[in-house]
Every structure is written in structure tokens, then in C-alpha cells.
Design a protein around this motif. Structure first.
Motif, PDB file in Angstrom:
ATOM      1  N   GLY A   1      39.685  50.141  42.893  1.00 17.98           N
ATOM      2  CA  GLY A   1      40.600  49.360  42.477  1.00 17.98           C
ATOM      3  C   GLY A   1      39.998  48.112  42.891  1.00 17.98           C
ATOM      4  N   GLU A   2      40.803  46.889  41.954  1.00 13.83           N
ATOM      5  CA  GLU A   2      39.909  45.346  42.258  1.00 13.83           C
ATOM      6  C   GLU A   2      39.441  45.152  43.498  1.00 13.83           C
ATOM      7  OE1 GLU A   2      42.901  46.031  41.101  1.00 13.83           O
ATOM      8  OE2 GLU A   2      43.255  45.598  39.847  1.00 13.83           O
TER       9      GLU A   2
ATOM     10  N   GLU B   1      37.670  46.444  45.316  1.00 18.02           N
ATOM     11  CA  GLU B   1      36.089  47.275  45.583  1.00 18.02           C
ATOM     12  C   GLU B   1      34.661  47.176  44.356  1.00 18.02           C
ATOM     13  OE1 GLU B   1      39.071  50.026  46.477  1.00 18.02           O
ATOM     14  OE2 GLU B   1      38.780  50.736  48.054  1.00 18.02           O
ATOM     15  N   LEU B   2      35.761  46.682  43.960  1.00 15.94           N
ATOM     16  CA  LEU B   2      34.904  46.238  42.784  1.00 15.94           C
ATOM     17  C   LEU B   2      34.758  45.095  42.060  1.00 15.94           C
ATOM     18  CD1 LEU B   2      36.032  49.613  40.665  1.00 15.94           C
ATOM     19  CD2 LEU B   2      34.865  49.447  41.455  1.00 15.94           C
ATOM     20  N   CYS B   3      35.886  44.124  42.424  1.00 15.06           N
ATOM     21  CA  CYS B   3      35.568  42.621  42.223  1.00 15.06           C
ATOM     22  C   CYS B   3      35.009  41.961  42.829  1.00 15.06           C
ATOM     23  CB  CYS B   3      36.828  42.111  41.422  1.00 15.06           C
ATOM     24  SG  CYS B   3      36.196  40.049  40.344  1.00 15.06           S
ATOM     25  N   PRO B   4      33.857  41.830  42.564  1.00 16.23           N
ATOM     26  CA  PRO B   4      33.149  40.466  43.698  1.00 16.23           C
ATOM     27  C   PRO B   4      33.460  39.407  44.636  1.00 16.23           C
ATOM     28  CG  PRO B   4      31.594  40.698  42.051  1.00 16.23           C
ATOM     29  CD  PRO B   4      33.005  41.530  41.676  1.00 16.23           C
ATOM     30  N   GLY B   5      35.121  38.779  43.114  1.00 18.94           N
ATOM     31  CA  GLY B   5      35.740  37.804  43.345  1.00 18.94           C
ATOM     32  C   GLY B   5      35.140  36.241  43.462  1.00 18.94           C
ATOM     33  N   ILE B   6      35.693  35.272  43.421  1.00 18.11           N
ATOM     34  CA  ILE B   6      35.676  34.380  42.332  1.00 18.11           C
ATOM     35  C   ILE B   6      34.291  33.116  43.849  1.00 18.11           C
ATOM     36  CG2 ILE B   6      36.743  31.641  42.843  1.00 18.11           C
ATOM     37  CD1 ILE B   6      39.529  33.078  41.858  1.00 18.11           C
TER      38      ILE B   6
ATOM     39  N   ALA C   1      32.084  34.580  45.621  1.00 20.61           N
ATOM     40  CA  ALA C   1      30.810  34.923  44.930  1.00 20.61           C
ATOM     41  C   ALA C   1      30.474  34.476  43.167  1.00 20.61           C
ATOM     42  CB  ALA C   1      30.896  36.067  44.797  1.00 20.61           C
ATOM     43  N   LEU C   2      31.102  34.401  42.874  1.00 17.93           N
ATOM     44  CA  LEU C   2      31.119  33.542  41.194  1.00 17.93           C
ATOM     45  C   LEU C   2      30.223  32.135  41.249  1.00 17.93           C
ATOM     46  CD1 LEU C   2      30.759  35.317  37.897  1.00 17.93           C
ATOM     47  CD2 LEU C   2      33.794  34.113  38.082  1.00 17.93           C
TER      48      LEU C   2
ATOM     49  N   LEU D   1      26.928  32.550  42.719  1.00 14.36           N
ATOM     50  CA  LEU D   1      25.804  32.642  41.272  1.00 14.36           C
ATOM     51  C   LEU D   1      25.985  31.316  40.368  1.00 14.36           C
ATOM     52  CD1 LEU D   1      24.861  35.141  40.574  1.00 14.36           C
ATOM     53  CD2 LEU D   1      26.724  35.608  39.236  1.00 14.36           C
ATOM     54  N   ASN D   2      27.730  30.915  39.965  1.00 10.32           N
ATOM     55  CA  ASN D   2      26.991  29.942  39.141  1.00 10.32           C
ATOM     56  C   ASN D   2      26.259  28.461  39.778  1.00 10.32           C
ATOM     57  OD1 ASN D   2      28.665  30.786  37.253  1.00 10.32           O
ATOM     58  ND2 ASN D   2      30.518  30.298  38.241  1.00 10.32           N
TER      59      ASN D   2
ATOM     60  N   LEU E   1      22.884  29.570  39.583  1.00  9.63           N
ATOM     61  CA  LEU E   1      22.045  29.316  37.623  1.00  9.63           C
ATOM     62  C   LEU E   1      22.457  28.034  37.977  1.00  9.63           C
ATOM     63  CD1 LEU E   1      24.006  31.964  36.678  1.00  9.63           C
ATOM     64  CD2 LEU E   1      21.944  32.031  36.681  1.00  9.63           C
ATOM     65  N   ARG E   2      22.347  26.961  38.878  1.00  8.81           N
ATOM     66  CA  ARG E   2      21.911  25.312  37.734  1.00  8.81           C
ATOM     67  C   ARG E   2      20.598  24.791  37.948  1.00  8.81           C
ATOM     68  NH1 ARG E   2      26.805  25.029  39.727  1.00  8.81           N
ATOM     69  NH2 ARG E   2      28.669  25.780  38.587  1.00  8.81           N
TER      70      ARG E   2
ATOM     71  N   ARG F   1      27.245  23.179  34.261  1.00  8.57           N
ATOM     72  CA  ARG F   1      26.917  23.679  32.973  1.00  8.57           C
ATOM     73  C   ARG F   1      26.009  25.079  33.725  1.00  8.57           C
ATOM     74  NH1 ARG F   1      26.244  21.222  27.358  1.00  8.57           N
ATOM     75  NH2 ARG F   1      25.438  19.221  28.990  1.00  8.57           N
ATOM     76  N   ILE F   2      25.954  26.304  33.543  1.00  8.19           N
ATOM     77  CA  ILE F   2      25.001  26.710  34.220  1.00  8.19           C
ATOM     78  C   ILE F   2      23.562  27.572  33.166  1.00  8.19           C
ATOM     79  CG2 ILE F   2      25.650  27.720  36.289  1.00  8.19           C
ATOM     80  CD1 ILE F   2      26.568  30.265  34.060  1.00  8.19           C
ATOM     81  N   PHE F   3      22.938  27.824  33.737  1.00  9.35           N
ATOM     82  CA  PHE F   3      21.131  28.727  32.897  1.00  9.35           C
ATOM     83  C   PHE F   3      20.795  29.765  32.298  1.00  9.35           C
ATOM     84  CE2 PHE F   3      16.912  27.736  31.251  1.00  9.35           C
ATOM     85  CZ  PHE F   3      16.809  27.366  30.136  1.00  9.35           C
TER      86      PHE F   3
ATOM     87  N   VAL G   1      30.435  43.808  35.461  1.00  8.68           N
ATOM     88  CA  VAL G   1      30.384  44.190  37.388  1.00  8.68           C
ATOM     89  C   VAL G   1      31.630  43.417  37.753  1.00  8.68           C
ATOM     90  CG1 VAL G   1      30.098  43.180  39.281  1.00  8.68           C
ATOM     91  CG2 VAL G   1      28.016  44.414  37.566  1.00  8.68           C
ATOM     92  N   TYR G   2      32.299  42.192  37.135  1.00  6.05           N
ATOM     93  CA  TYR G   2      33.253  41.849  37.574  1.00  6.05           C
ATOM     94  C   TYR G   2      34.452  42.826  37.019  1.00  6.05           C
ATOM     95  CZ  TYR G   2      31.958  37.555  40.006  1.00  6.05           C
ATOM     96  OH  TYR G   2      31.930  37.454  41.355  1.00  6.05           O
TER      97      TYR G   2
ATOM     98  N   ARG H   1      27.990  46.545  45.319  1.00  8.76           N
ATOM     99  CA  ARG H   1      29.058  46.888  45.253  1.00  8.76           C
ATOM    100  C   ARG H   1      28.610  48.501  45.795  1.00  8.76           C
ATOM    101  NH1 ARG H   1      30.951  48.064  40.239  1.00  8.76           N
ATOM    102  NH2 ARG H   1      32.275  46.990  38.961  1.00  8.76           N
TER     103      ARG H   1
ATOM    104  N   ARG I   1      29.223  51.567  44.835  1.00 11.41           N
ATOM    105  CA  ARG I   1      30.386  52.127  44.042  1.00 11.41           C
ATOM    106  C   ARG I   1      30.285  51.414  42.991  1.00 11.41           C
ATOM    107  NH1 ARG I   1      33.490  47.994  48.340  1.00 11.41           N
ATOM    108  NH2 ARG I   1      34.231  49.265  49.916  1.00 11.41           N
TER     109      ARG I   1
ATOM    110  N   TYR J   1      42.901  44.174  37.131  1.00 13.42           N
ATOM    111  CA  TYR J   1      42.734  45.048  35.557  1.00 13.42           C
ATOM    112  C   TYR J   1      43.917  45.946  34.426  1.00 13.42           C
ATOM    113  CZ  TYR J   1      38.155  44.918  37.793  1.00 13.42           C
ATOM    114  OH  TYR J   1      37.116  44.615  38.816  1.00 13.42           O
TER     115      TYR J   1
ATOM    116  N   ARG K   1      44.753  48.644  33.061  1.00 14.02           N
ATOM    117  CA  ARG K   1      44.322  49.515  33.023  1.00 14.02           C
ATOM    118  C   ARG K   1      44.369  51.065  31.681  1.00 14.02           C
ATOM    119  NH1 ARG K   1      40.221  51.505  36.928  1.00 14.02           N
ATOM    120  NH2 ARG K   1      39.902  50.449  38.632  1.00 14.02           N
TER     121      ARG K   1
END
Lengths: 351, 617
Positions: free
Chosen positions: A332-333, A335-340, A342-343, A346-347, A350-351, B208-210, B222-223, B252, B261, B404, B406
Motif C-alpha cells: 500500500g501507500e 510501503e510504496l510512497c516515500p512521503g513528503i 523525502a520529496l 530531494l527538492n 536539486l537546487r 525552483r529545482i533543476f 515511485v511516488y 523502496r 518493494r 492511490y 486503485r
């Protein structure tokens, strides 16, 4: 393929297996294949094998390609989900299905046109990938649905019903499966149910890619003199290298007195394959010897049947990919979605 | 000729040889400017080989934030003798030519209206480095060093980028910093700087991101909960699967068991990869493949099966130049028709058109939801320009607690409760049937999936009425899809107008800039950015509200226009083609010029009238 269901009424005294099902519960719709078709005998063997193995029918996923053989999953295991895919490409669909849910048993049914011609590539790669499944080719050497053209397994020099002589050399799927790394390789004959049922049982319980080539004469287009896939020809040239018994855990283990050496092969799930080697020195666990032996039989014009090779400790694609024990389709979510968080991280990176 | 004077608003192009190691140096140049707070938009224009052929890296520096290609070059870093003449010709009057002057060139090799800056790069590197590979690789860093002086790029920023790139590899860090300063020292001593074009620290990047679109799409998968990826390498899509592998390895792995996963299979070909996705989708896992045009061609039979058997499938199509092998490393939007109608028979598929990496992420995740909801193939129609080039875009976002979708999957409990199950019954009137997954229930809900037609209970049938029920329901489902897909975005012109423009995907940044340029020329266009096929009703309304609508796209045959004509049954004469298809990303200048030409030709009939705004409200 048909929409005609068999009558649902069962005789109340029919014998039930340990999970409470009768043989009838493993049947499907009424077959629309020709009377006497070898494929129907294979369907009957599958029904028998699944019943004897106490498999719950809905825990099997049955997949096929296109052709007479590929219609047959409609005729057995009516309570299972089935998938009649596209010509020659059942192996990839089965692979994907298997990746999605490793908890089901996968039965792939194909034909010689399906697997040895258009689908040769997918057949080869499924074997080398070690997808856990029982892959049965119902091999009649002919295209039945399009009325009698040679398939790629037709022997060189054999004749079609119209009298045409086949000039091409045949694809030997058993030889290929051995070469490609299949870990359970067998050949059966639809006219020999006693041999076929334990072969199917062994394949269903095998831990990796199991392949059975079943010679299955086409009564309409390939059962005439000059054919090397006719009932008469196969009966005359059949050489069984072994006789196999399949013994599930807990079953009484006995050994009949009989010709040849008895070899017990214990599989990963504790099932036992008891092989009575009918030929001195035949070792079903030696891939190289099995390949050499097959070629010798072939050179003599004989058709070797039985369990030709098995690796009892075979592993499968899931082990290679280190996939989760919980089926991927059940995650399910959470286990699969890394969440806010982590995002956001990551953002920031990326700067 | 007066040299170009521009701060934070110019285009630099690097002409190199593929395999010379210039890519990372050129990217370093772009990132350094970005870190100074000035938006950049780089594009790698590369050949379909590994070594020896020409490659270019074009960096647009735009404080105003324009991220499309502008057209024209202000500074050419000409490192490839093979393309010298065309590179020099591409310079704007007053532009700058930077070249390796180890072998000085005669005046005939230059233009009188440009500024020439020679630097003996080979000589410098040969004097400092003995290893041939180092001589080649560091030449690129040395020119970045010299350019940093000429364009006033802060060296500390570059050094910080080196520090990030070579963390834990101190030897590499030191040698790169040394090469940078080798270039800077030479420029200080021998070159006249700063130039008329230069960079000044600004604050226009914001949060902003690059990132490139392929990585973003992979992250979206993935998300979005994809667990099965099956693919076959093909340019320009391969990095989608590779990035998916990278992100899955990070996010994962079950911490308790170390197990994955996810399952990623590099299949033997595109046919097998889509076959695996079909199998996984049938069995309830979210699955996708990434490919490009030739891959879609191979997958077509399976796509038709998935459409007719109603199986969720997500396909990320990173489009390239076609047909056939076409231009594998050049961009186009030329797979629209082949994807919209992929397969024999009457088929229609859902297409999504992301404009940038941000939307690659969003649309990839949305595609997985849509595929499950609609039980059908969904294409994410990106292209090489978005997929393989890093682009400045809004940061990725994810809604807290997003679940999600489904779709309509009947559970064992529902079956047990006696809920009527007919696999292909339209229970809810939206054309979407309910499905069950294999293994759900011992006695109820099993069915046989096939590509042949069937009745609502999935029983094989060749009866005409059953077939018609089926295919009409599929059409109904397609109409439902139009309400679920990302809706188009409308931008009303500053003045009332009877002219409109439709555009989509990677054309977006150049289009945004062109709209401003056209306004300055007195041409006002209401603009609609399409984000999906099937077209929602608002698209037909937009066309109806304008006398003429330009359709801007990057293919020869105006494929989007054909889709609009075919699906909305509009008069083709009202949809005006604006087509760019040489394989390079479309520029703002091209769009502006093409539309101006057409507007002049159609005047005065298309003079603005006030009705359009009213109709669009």
C-alpha cells in the motif's frame, strides 16, 4: 473456446481431496476441440494433477497465447482466473503476473506454433529468467486453427495431411529448455496419462522454471501416415527414460520393485520425485548428460519421454530480484510512497 | 560592429566533439550561473553515436525566466573544427566567438561582425598535463575557467559545485580546481574581459529545482506506487528506467528485511516489456514501461489487447525524431497519432502531455491512477527535449495522505456479500466495469481474460449485440476519461481577440515567450495548453470561441491538429498549422515569426472582436 458451462450439479458422493474439492471442481467449460484431440487429454491430466495436489483452483493463474492449445485453459480450472493473451507472448505476460503476485501458482499453456515460431524468443527468455511456473507446450507439429500448415516442431521429412514434405529441420523445445537453463524439463505424450500426471504435478510444485513438452497429436491435421506426431508414430517410437512418481509431504513413501534404478529427488518444498530410471546410468539431475542423452535418442529417431532433467534446489526470478515476500500487488501507500519529507529533501538537493 | 551588451540575458553555445568529455564541463557552466540566482535553460544537441561526431550544448541565460530556446547565439565556444563554418554562421551580429587558438586561423575563417577571443587551450593543457586523456578532459575545465572570467561567473560557486561532485574524491576535486584556475589565470593575463555579455548575481531562481524529465517521470512512478517496471533500452527513454532503479534503491527497500518493494526487468525486447506490464497490471500491480517511437510500434499489439481486455498499463513515451529510426537523439512530438490510435480495430488511448519535469513527475503518478481507474493503457507523452535536458521547474509536490486510486476492484468481501459481478458490465454508467484480481475468492469472481469479444460476463461471444455493447461501452469509458485527465490551461490575451492558439508539451516554454513577443507586435492570442487526450469539452469550446486557432506542434503532419479535427469534428480551415520538425527544440523566435506571417496573410478578417472572452467565461 466456448461459453458452454458444464452442468453444475455434481454427484454427492464424488470423492473430495484434502481441501474439499472434487475432480469436477477442477474442470472448466465444455471443450470445442475436435473429438480425440490430444489437448483434451492434457487438460484432463491437469485436472487430475491439481486435484491430487490439493491445490485450491482459485490459487492458480492460467495463461496462454493463441491457438488450439491456448484455448484449453478455458476447459479446466473454471474457478481460476485465465488469460488468453496474444500469439506467442504468453511468457512475458505470465512473468509480469508472477512479479505482481508471487503467491499464486502459474500455469502457462502454449502450442508449438505459439512457442516455437512467433514466441520462440519469449519462450527462451522465460526459461533463462527462471520464472516460477509450469510451462506446458501442447506439441502437435501443425497449425490446427489455420488448417494444417507445418509448425516449427514438425520433423524434417514428415508429411502434411495434403502430402507436402517438410524440408525444414525442427526446433527441439526440450533441447532448448535444457540449454537455456530451465530447471525442470520433461517430455510427455498426451496418450500416456499415467506418465503425464506426475510430470505435471512435479512441474507445478517445482521452485523455478518448469517446462513440459507434450506430444499431442492433432486428429484433424496431423494424425496420418507420414506424420511423426501421430498417435501411432509416437506410440511406436516412444522411449521412456524414466517413470516418475510424485510424492507430496506426508504421503506414504513406498518403493515398488521394478526394473532399473530408483532415484528419489527431494524438491525445495519437500515434495519427492521418485524416478525409476528405465535406462542404466540415466541421471536426471545432470543437465549435460541429459542433453547428450536426448541427442542420442533423437539421432536414433526415438522420442524420449519422462522427466529428463531436474534441479531440485532451483530458485526463481523473485530470489534473483530480491523482491518482497509480501506480493507487490498487496503493498500500500505506506510501503510504496516515500512521503513528503523525502520529496522536500530531494527538492533541496536539486537546487 | 558593436559587441552585444547584455547582462543575464544571452545564449552561449558550446560546439564539441562527442566523447571528448565536454558534457560535464558544460553542465558545470550552466549550473554555476543557476547558483548565482539567474535562470538557465540548457539543451544538449547530440549525435546518435558514442564518439567522434559533433555535439552541442546550448545554454540560455535569462533573468526574465524564459526557458524555451530563443534562437540565435550570442557566444559560440567553437571547439569542433568539423562544424566551424556553421557554428560561426550561427552567431548573432556583435556576438562572441571563443576558440582554441593553439593553431591560429586566417581572418577568412572569421566574420567581420563578431568578436573573436582566441585561447591556446591545447598548448596550455599539453604544457601542464602529460596524460593524453587528462589533456583532453581538462581542456574543457580550462575553458570554463576562462569563461568565468570573461562572463564574471563567481569562481567560488564553481568550486562549490566541484566540492559537491567530488565529495570523498579529494584528488579529483583538487585537479579540477587547479584546471579551473589555469583557465582563469590565463584569462586574467591575456584576455580582455569582462565581455559585453555577463552574469550578475540575481534572485530569480527561487525555490525552483533543476532536473531532467526522465528522472522526474521515474520519481513520479515511485511516488505513484509503480512496483513493476519492464523495459528495453532505447534512446531517449532509457534513463527513465535507470532513474527508477536508482530511486527504488533509495526509497523502496524494506528496512526490516532488506527486500525490494519493486521488480525491474530489462526485457529481451519492447514486446516482452509491455507484455510484462500487461501481466502485472492484470494481476493488480501498478506497472509501467518507458520507451520511444520504435518501441511503441513493437508494443502495439499488446496495447490493443490491454485496451480491449481492459487492463491498466502505463507507458512513458519519450518521443524522438521519426519515422523508422529517424533521428534517435533529436526531439519531436510525432507519435501522437500512433499512440492515440495504437492497434488494429477501433481503439482510442489516453495521452498526457507534460510541459516540463514537474509535470513529468505529476503526470507519471497521475497516469498510474488513471490506468487503474480506467483499466486501460495511458501514455505519458514526453519527448527528448524534456526527457534528457535539465530544466528549471517548480519543486515536486505531493499531497499529504494522498491515496492511490486503485479503481473498481471488487474484493473478496464484496463477492462474498453476493455483489453481482460481471467483468464487462457497465454498472455505474461511466463505461468502466468492475474487475477482480486472480486469487481473490474460491468460488466467485473468476473470469477468463481474452482479446476476443465477450458478453458482459466475460463469456466468449461472437454475437453482434455483445460486440456492440462492448465497443460502445469502451467509447463511453473514453468520454469519462476526458473528465478525469489533467484539464487544459487557459490564458486570456490582454486584449479581446478572435484568435487563439493551442499548444502542448515541450513547446510550452517557447510558446510562453512567443505570446509576449506577439503581444508586442500587436497580435493578441488567447492560449490554451492541452494537457491530455481525450480532449475535455473546454477544448471544443475554445475552438468555437475563435475564428482561427493556431496549433503549434513539433511534427511535419500536424498530428495534434488531425486529432482535433477527427475527435471534435471541427472545420479544418479554422485550425492553422504552426509546425517545427527539424529535430531541434522549437524556439520562441520561430513561433513568433510563423504566427506573424500567418496573421498578416489572414488580415483583416481576423481583426479582434470582443466576443471570445464572453464565450470562454
Amino acid at each position: 473456446m466456448t461459453y458452454l458451462a458444464k452442468p453444475p450439479l455434481h454427484h454427492p458422493t464424488l470423492e473430495k481431496n484434502r481441501v474439499g474439492y472434487t475432480r469436477r471442481d477442477y474442470e472448466g467449460k465444455i471443450s470445442t476441440l475436435c473429438a480425440g484431440c490430444g489437448h483434451d487429454s492434457i487438460s484432463a491430466a491437469i485436472v487430475q494433477a491439481c486435484w491430487e495436489l490439493d491445490i485450491e483452483p482459485h490459487r492458480v493463474a492460467k495463461l496462454s497465447g493463441i491457438g488450439c492449445s491456448s484455448k484449453t485453459p478455458d476447459y479446466f480450472l473454471g474457478a481460476s482466473h485465465g488469460f488468453n493473451t496474444v500469439h506467442g507472448r504468453m511468457p512475458s505476460v505470465l512473468t509480469g503476473a508472477n512479479l505482481a503476485n508471487r503467491d499464486l501458482l502459474y500455469l502457462g499453456v502454449s502450442g508449438d506454433g505459439d512457442s516455437a515460431s512467433i514466441g520462440l524468443g519469449q519462450f527462451a527468455h522465460a526459461m533463462r529468467r527462471g520464472v516460477r511456473m509450469a510451462y506446458i507446450v501442447e506439441n502437435n507439429g501443425v497449425y490446427g486453427l489455420t488448417k494444417g500448415q507445418f509448425s516449427a516442431t514438425a520433423d524434417q521429412g514428415s508429411r502434411s495431411k495434403k502430402g507436402v514434405v517438410n524440408s525444414d529441420s525442427p526446433v527441439d523445445l526440450v533441447g532448448m529448455a535444457l540449454q537455456l537453463g530451465a530447471t525442470y524439463v520433461a517430455r510427455g505424450f498426451s496418450g500416456n496419462k499415467g506418465q503425464l500426471v506426475p510430470l505435471i504435478k512435479g512441474a507445478l510444485q517445482h521452485g523455478g522454471a518448469a517446462f513440459i513438452d507434450v506430444i499431442s497429436p492433432c486428429v484433424a491435421f496431423n494424425n496420418h501416415p507420414g506424420s511423426t506426431k501421430s498417435y501411432d508414430y509416437v506410440r511406436e517410437h516412444n522411449e521412456a527414460v524414466s517413470r516418475i512418481d510424485f510424492i507430496s509431504p506426508g504421503a506414504e513413501i513406498t518403493a515398488e520393485a521394478g526394473p532399473g534404478e530408483v532415484v528419489d529427488v527431494r524438491q525445495h518444498d519437500d515434495t519427492l520425485l521418485r524416478l525409476r530410471s528405465l535406462h542404466a546410468g540415466y541421471d536426471p539431475t545432470d543437465r549435460h548428460k541429459a542433453m547428450a542423452c536426448m541427442q542420442e535418442y533423437q539421432a536414433r529417431g526415438e522420442i524420449a519421454t519422462g522427466l529428463l532433467y531436474v534441479d531440485p534446489l532451483a530458485t526463481d526470478l523473485h530470489l534473483a530480484l530480491n523482491t518482497s515476500a509480501l506480493p507487490l500487488n498487496a503493498l500500500g501507500e505506506g510501503e510504496l510512497c516515500p512521503g513528503i519529507a523525502a520529496l522536500d529533501k530531494l527538492n533541496a538537493a536539486l537546487r | 560592429m558593436k559587441p552585444i551588451e547584455a547582462v543575464n540575458d544571452f545564449v552561449v553555445k558550446f560546439a564539441n566533439v562527442n566523447g571528448s568529455g565536454s558534457a560535464s564541463a558544460n553542465e558545470l557552466f550552466a549550473k554555476a550561473i543557476l547558483r548565482m540566482g539567474v535562470p538557465v535553460s540548457p539543451r544538449n544537441i547530440f549525435p546518435s553515436n558514442i564518439q567522434g561526431l559533433p555535439t552541442w550544448y546550448e545554454v540560455r541565460v535569462s533573468e526574465a525566466g524564459w526557458l524555451g530556446r530563443r534562437g540565435g547565439i550570442d557566444m559560440m565556444v567553437a571547439m569542433n573544427p568539423q562544424t566551424w563554418d556553421t557554428d560561426v554562421a550561427e552567431l548573432e551580429p556583435g556576438g562572441y566567438l571563443f576558440y582554441d587558438s593553439t593553431r591560429p586561423l586566417p581572418p577568412s575563417k572569421f566574420r567581420p561582425d563578431i568578436q573573436v577571443i582566441g585561447m591556446p587551450l591545447t598548448e596550455i593543457c599539453n604544457a601542464v598535463y602529460s596524460d593524453p586523456r587528462q589533456r583532453q578532459l581538462f581542456k574543457n575545465i580550462v575553458y570554463v575557467g576562462a569563461l568565468s572570467v570573461l562572463l564574471e561567473i563567481e569562481p567560488q560557486v564553481i568550486e562549490k559545485l566541484f566540492g559537491e561532485q567530488y565529495r570523498g574524491k579529494e584528488k579529483l576535486l583538487a585537479s579540477n580546481v587547479q584546471a579551473l584556475h589555469l583557465g582563469r589565470d590565463f584569462a586574467h593575463e591575456h584576455l580582455k574581459g569582462p565581455l559585453g555579455i555577463r552574469v550578475r548575481r540575481a534572485d530569480q531562481v527561487g525555490d525552483r529545482i533543476f532536473i531532467d524529465g526522465n528522472s522526474a517521470a521515474a520519481l513520479g512512478c515511485v511516488y505513484g506506487g509503480a512496483t513493476v517496471a519492464a523495459w528495453y533500452p532505447i534512446t531517449p527513454s532509457s534513463s527513465v528506467a535507470e532513474a527508477f532503479q536508482k530511486y527504488c534503491s533509495r526509497y523502496r527497500i524494506d528496512p526490516a528485511t532488506g527486500q525490494n518493494r519493486f521488480a525491474i526487468v530489462q526485457a529481451e525486447d519492447e514486446i516482452a516489456s509491455i507484455g510484462m506490464v500487461v501481466g502485472a497490471g492484470w494481476n493488480g500491480a501498478r506497472a509501467f514501461t518507458a520507451t520511444s517511437g520504435p518501441g511503441v510500434s513493437l508494443m502495439t499489439e499488446f496495447i490493443g489487447l490491454a485496451y480491449f481486455a481492459e487492463i491498466p498499463v502505463t507507458i512513458i513515451n519519450v518521443q524522438r525524431g521519426g519515422p523508422s529510426t529517424g533521428m534517435p537523439t533529436r526531439t519531436q512530438q510525432a507519435d501522437l497519432l500512433s499512440c492515440a490510435y495504437a492497434s488494429h480495430g477501433d481503439t482510442r488511448h489516453v495521452l498526457l502531455f507534460p510541459e516540463d519535469p514537474h509535470e513529468c513527475f505529476e503526470h507519471a503518478a497521475a497516469a498510474l491512477d488513471l490506468a487503474d481507474r480506467l483499466q486501460t493503457p495511458v501514455f505519458v507523452m514526453t519527448d527528448l527535449d524534456i526527457g534528457m535536458n535539465q530544466r528549471l521547474c517548480r519543486p515536486f509536490a505531493w499531497e499529504e495522505g494522498r491515496a492511490y486510486d486503485r479503481g473498481k476492484v471488487m474484493t473478496a468481501q464484496e463477492l462474498e456479500a453476493g455483489k453481482d459481478f460481471g467483468r464487462y458490465k457497465d454498472v455505474d454508467g461511466d463505461g468502466i466495469p468492475w474487475r477482480t484480481l486472480p486469487g481473490t475468492h474460491p468460488t466467485r469472481g473468476s473470469y477468463f481474460t481474452r482479446g476476443t469479444t465477450r458478453d458482459p460476463y466475460a463469456r466468449y461471444s461472437e454475437r453482434g449485440p455483445d460486440y456492440i455493447y462492448n465497443v460502445e461501452r469502451l467509447l463511453r469509458k473514453f468520454r469519462t476519461a476526458a473528465t478525469l485527465v489533467p484539464q487544459p490551461l487557459l490564458r486570456i490575451a490582454s486584449q479581446p481577440t478572435r484568435l487563439g492558439v493551442l499548444y502542448f508539451g515541450s513547446t510550452s516554454p517557447a510558446m510562453a515567450e512567443a505570446l509576449g513577443a506577439l503581444e508586442e507586435e500587436g497580435v493578441h492570442l488567447d492560449a490554451m495548453r492541452l494537457r491530455a487526450f481525450p480532449f475535455p469539452d473546454s477544448v471544443a469550446q475554445f475552438i468555437a470561441a475563435h475564428d482561427k486557432v493556431f496549433v503549434v506542434e513539433q511534427n511535419r503532419d500536424a498530428q495534434m491538429r488531425s486529432l482535433l479535427v477527427n475527435e471534435l469534428e471541427v472545420d479544418p480551415a479554422r485550425l492553422v498549422k504552426v509546425l517545427h520538425f527539424d529535430g531541434t527544440p522549437i524556439t520562441a523566435r520561430f513561433i513568433t515569426a510563423a504566427i506573424l506571417r500567418q496573421v498578416e496573410a489572414m488580415a483583416p478578417r481576423a481583426r479582434p472582436r470582443p466576443a471570445a472572452q464572453e464565450l470562454l467565461k
